[in-house]
Design an enzyme around this catalytic site. Structure first.
Site, short mmCIF file in Angstrom:
data_model
loop_
_atom_site.label_atom_id
_atom_site.label_comp_id
_atom_site.label_asym_id
_atom_site.label_seq_id
_atom_site.Cartn_x
_atom_site.Cartn_y
_atom_site.Cartn_z
N SER A 102 42.73 41.43 41.62
CA SER A 102 41.36 41.16 42.02
C SER A 102 40.92 39.84 41.39
O SER A 102 41.59 38.82 41.55
CB SER A 102 40.45 42.33 41.63
N HIS A 158 42.96 46.83 46.75
CA HIS A 158 41.95 47.79 46.32
C HIS A 158 42.05 49.14 47.01
O HIS A 158 41.11 49.94 46.93
CB HIS A 158 40.55 47.21 46.55
N GLU A 213 44.75 39.87 49.61
CA GLU A 213 44.01 41.12 49.76
C GLU A 213 42.54 40.85 49.50
O GLU A 213 42.18 39.85 48.91
CB GLU A 213 44.56 42.19 48.80
#
Length: 303
Positions: free
Chosen positions: A114, A271, A206
């Site tokens: 992330s 995620h 992502e």
């Protein structure tokens, strides 16, 4: 000046010390307690950073203190691996102050994803250390996250990842250095000294919690930068909470379908329920016929 030589952290063993830091957004003890129990059950000896539970608005403490924890974990010879507590935002604020020579002289495993994409990619670019795109401590208990990660960092395992319900946008096979992470974070590193060249790279991306037009804007930004045209392949991982699947799939096909490289979706990274741990900076092979991503080297050294 050429790129630094590739370095790997030593294979993690039972009863070794591992550090926990929060380079981005704040975290509470309750949010990481299950992840800590998993590490301790391996068993590993967990050492929290001095400022792990600090909070300063949307950051896990001041830049000085978060940077201090990072440097302390790399400088301590007893710490064999570093796990990040959570993502959010904030790691990019540290990049121009990190002592990359310290990291180069003390290579060790560091894991995150992330917002930590900025930290992982910058460390690889500036020091040559292979970093691990994998679950943060708050996500470690999800599904098979810890079994997958522990196998990667405690053995000579070379990941072979089959895509789950993926879609081929452009078929083919390609080899290249594997890099990737969070889409918005990668975009934020454009035109900085912390983003490696994309030439010949297999890139995975992502994202979570961005509306379709924001995804469009970020993909368009990458396309306009010319970077995507240098890749050997592009892989889309989990796109979570970003709108209806039909809209997202249509957007990906429209924006990425003209690239003259293999492009495929469905990598179980990000995620979602499962976040497969992958090393950044090692050679890999993508084969859309088998819907397989194969890393060609172990992520860790034997000593």
């Amino acid at each position: 000046m050429g790129s630094p030589s590739i370095l790997k952290g030593a294979r993690l063993q039972q009863n070794q010390n591992v550090g926990i830091i929060a380079p981005s957004s704040p975290i509470s003890q309750s949010e990481i307690s299950d992840g800590l129990k998993l590490l301790e059950s391996f068993p590993l000896k967990v050492r929290p950073g001095e400022h792990l539970l600090d909070r300063l608005n949307y950051l896990a403490g001041s830049d000085d203190d978060r940077l201090s924890d990072l440097h302390q974990m790399f400088s301590d010879p007893d710490i064999k691996a570093i796990f990040c507590a959570r993502g959010g935002y904030g790691s990019a604020r540290l990049l121009n102050r990190i002592d990359f020579d310290l990291i180069r002289k003390n290579p060790k495993i560091i894991v995150g994803f992330s917002d930590l994409t900025a930290l992982l990619i910058a460390i690889y670019k500036q020091s040559g250390l292979i970093t691990i795109h994998g679950p943060t401590l708050s996500d470690l208990p999800k599904d098979k996250n810890w079994p997958n990660l522990s196998r990667l960092i405690t053995t000579s395992h070379r990941p072979q990842v089959f895509f789950r319900q993926g879609k081929i946008i452009k078929d083919g096979s390609a080899s290249g250095i594997l890099l990737g992470g969070n889409l918005s974070t990668v975009c934020s590193l454009l035109d900085t000294p912390f983003l490696p060249s994309f030439e010949g790279v297999i890139l995975f991306l992502e994202e979570k919690g961005e509306s379709p037009y924001r995804l469009d804007r970020m993909l368009t930004h990458l396309l306009l930068s010319g970077r995507l045209g240098l890749l050997s392949a592009l892989i889309i991982g989990e796109i979570e909470d970003c709108g209806e699947n039909e809209i997202i799939n249509s957007l990906l096909e429209e924006r990425l379908g003209d690239l003259d490289i293999p492009v495929v979706t469905g990598l179980p990274v990000g995620h979602g329920v499962e976040n497969i741990a992958l090393p950044l900076g090692l050679p890999a092979l993508l084969d859309t016929e088998r819907m397989l991503l194969e890393v060609k080297e172990s992520a860790v050294s034997r000593v």
